[in-house]
Design an enzyme around this catalytic site. Structure first.
Site, PDB file in Angstrom:
ATOM      1  N   LYS A  54       8.261   8.451 -27.854  1.00  0.00           N
ATOM      2  CA  LYS A  54       8.682   8.022 -29.188  1.00  0.00           C
ATOM      3  C   LYS A  54       8.460   6.531 -29.449  1.00  0.00           C
ATOM      4  O   LYS A  54       8.521   6.102 -30.596  1.00  0.00           O
ATOM      5  CB  LYS A  54      10.145   8.384 -29.403  1.00  0.00           C
ATOM      6  CG  LYS A  54      10.375   9.890 -29.460  1.00  0.00           C
ATOM      7  CD  LYS A  54       9.700  10.494 -30.674  1.00  0.00           C
ATOM      8  CE  LYS A  54      10.051  11.952 -30.821  1.00  0.00           C
ATOM      9  NZ  LYS A  54       9.590  12.512 -32.088  1.00  0.00           N
TER      10      LYS A  54
HETATM   11  C1  LIG Z   1      12.571  14.515 -25.095  1.00  0.00           C
HETATM   12  C2  LIG Z   1      11.668  14.921 -26.193  1.00  0.00           C
HETATM   13  N1  LIG Z   1      10.744  15.837 -25.994  1.00  0.00           N
HETATM   14  C3  LIG Z   1       9.888  16.227 -26.962  1.00  0.00           C
HETATM   15  C4  LIG Z   1       9.944  15.729 -28.217  1.00  0.00           C
HETATM   16  C5  LIG Z   1       8.999  16.250 -29.269  1.00  0.00           C
HETATM   17  O1  LIG Z   1       8.192  15.331 -29.903  1.00  0.00           O
HETATM   18  P1  LIG Z   1       7.826  15.467 -31.455  1.00  0.00           P
HETATM   19  O2  LIG Z   1       9.023  15.024 -32.239  1.00  0.00           O
HETATM   20  O3  LIG Z   1       6.675  14.561 -31.651  1.00  0.00           O
HETATM   21  O4  LIG Z   1       7.522  16.897 -31.758  1.00  0.00           O
HETATM   22  C6  LIG Z   1      10.928  14.815 -28.434  1.00  0.00           C
HETATM   23  C7  LIG Z   1      11.153  14.347 -29.741  1.00  0.00           C
HETATM   24  O5  LIG Z   1      12.202  13.875 -30.098  1.00  0.00           O
HETATM   25  C8  LIG Z   1      11.804  14.389 -27.416  1.00  0.00           C
HETATM   26  O6  LIG Z   1      12.762  13.493 -27.610  1.00  0.00           O
END
Ligand SMILES: Cc1ncc(COP(=O)(O)O)c(C=O)c1O
Length: 416
Positions: A54
């Site tokens: 992120k």
């Molecule tokens: C730990 C974790 N895994 C996966 C994701 C998924 O990413 P995206 O929001 O780009 O789909 C996030 C998103 O918040 C996350 O915090």
């Protein structure tokens, strides 16, 4: 875009923001999954300075807001997030001199909340189990705060095109370059969907044959919606960061070519085994993505290459995915047989101090007073016993002051 989001990780960096992106691609030791003949490569996002994928979107969204004049010196960055986007935004805000205010649901781990506070952020905690659209839902609270604080700007990762845009400009090109253009599938869990949408779009533009595989926990709406075009009722799951109960603008159904569903137990088991057998320490959502990546790799077979996105480190989940007591309490690990149990195991087996949503505020008050435990968890009736929120005296007084009666159930009082 004035700041390069990637490529600066060489030599001496002048700014922490220059360390965002350009993360390694790590080959999964083949011994981890002997039956899988495809090569499995892990795009290792814990290497970002804020510890997760992120950081990329935090930097892109803040730079985008500055360029559009929506965020000015002295301004406040507002976001509602289950943790990692908050950490990324607070890090970038601190580096650039902005204040940050983060709204977070109360089911999130303490480590994530403490991380936000470490960057000097103000953290507002909201009940996890109110329906979307409710005035106390974390999205609504963030929207309201952003509108009422002068100079505030709401990052809104679910509706901000700079979220998938960051992955289109950085994650996708990095993977393409690191693989020399040779990959057969990209696998990622979807929270906002920004990662899969931006990265997948870039990779498919380069090679339309690359499979773009989304991964969902059962209960999330993405996979059923992707398959049927209809929005089902959302369920619950314990894995953090992935899965949604609505379809956000940041996720593009057209980019995704396949979907896999992986449950909590398998996600956590894969993550835990990965740490023990390979030293690669990742969160539960990485376990979910890798479990799906192994299925894809087994299907594709020898000579094929699968890239799995690893969103964050296991450090965020020491009190959950990596805590045998939490796993046992939540049914993800077998209980210790009575003959082998220690005193600690037996004490943990006593009925937990907890409230059910249909119990009254009056009972909640007496339970807190009698047991001397605060906050008390509010859990769904068995068999799943899922954590819905927490109750303490302050929260009960707020509900009573807002017009609830002591005889109202906890769930109806929270919906008022
Ligand atoms: C730990 C974790 N895994 C996966 C994701 C998924 O990413 P995206 O929001 O780009 O789909 C996030 C998103 O918040 C996350 O915090």
């Amino acid at each position: 875009m004035t700041t390069s989001l990637a490529g600066a990780n060489r030599g001496i960096a002048d700014n922490i923001l220059d360390l965002i992106g350009d993360t390694p691609l790590l080959r999964l030791p083949p011994s981890f999954a002997p039956g899988v003949e495809a090569e499995i490569l892990l795009k290792f996002e814990p290497a970002n300075p804020g510890g997760s994928v992120k950081d990329r979107i935090a930097l892109a969204m803040i730079r985008g807001a500055e360029e559009r004049g929506e965020l000015r010196p002295g301004g406040t960055v507002v976001e509602c997030t289950s943790g990692n986007t908050g950490a990324g935004l607070c890090l970038v805000a601190a580096a650039l001199g902005y204040r940050s205010l983060i709204v977070i649901p109360d089911k999130m781990s303490q480590e994530k909340i403490d991380t936000l506070r470490a960057f000097g952020a103000e953290v507002v905690i909201t009940p996890a189990h109110v329906p979307a659209g409710h005035p106390e839902h974390y999205l609504k609270v963030a929207e309201r705060l952003a509108a009422s604080i002068p100079g505030a700007w709401w990052a809104n990762q679910f509706g901000n095109p700079d979220n998938p845009g960051a992955h289109y400009r950085t994650t996708g090109p990095e993977i393409w370059a690191q693989c020399d253009g040779r990959l057969d599938a990209f696998v990622a869990g979807c929270g906002t969907g920004g990662t899969i949408t931006g990265t997948g779009r870039f990779l498919r533009e380069r090679n339309p044959a690359v499979r773009i595989v989304g991964v969902d926990p059962p209960g999330s709406v993405y996979e059923p919606y992707w398959r049927t075009g209809e929005l089902p009722a959302a369920g619950t799951y314990a894995v953090e960061g992935v899965g949604e109960d609505e379809i956000p603008d940041s996720w593009d159904r057209e980019v995704v070519t396949d979907y896999e569903v992986v449950d909590d137990a398998e996600s956590f088991a894969v993550a835990r085994r990965l740490a023990r057998e390979t030293g690669i320490f990742v969160g539960g959502s990485a376990g979910l993505a890798l479990a799906a990546g192994l299925r894809v790799g087994a299907r594709l077979g020898a000579g094929k290459r699968v890239v799995v996105l690893i969103p964050d480190s296991g450090k965020n989940y020491l009190t959950k995915v990596y805590d045998p007591d939490w796993l046992r309490d939540n049914g993800f690990l077998d209980r210790v047989p009575a003959a082998a149990a220690t005193v600690g195991d037996l004490v943990r087996r006593r009925p937990r101090a907890a409230l059910l949503p249909e119990e009254t505020l009056d009972l909640a008050w007496r339970q807190i007073a009698d047991r001397g435990v605060r906050p008390l968890p509010v859990v769904a009736a068995r068999p799943d016993g899922e954590l819905l929120g927490v109750a303490d005296e302050d929260r009960l007084l707020e509900l009573l002051a807002a017009g609830s009666s002591p005889q109202d159930s906890i769930s109806s009082a929270r919906r008022r």
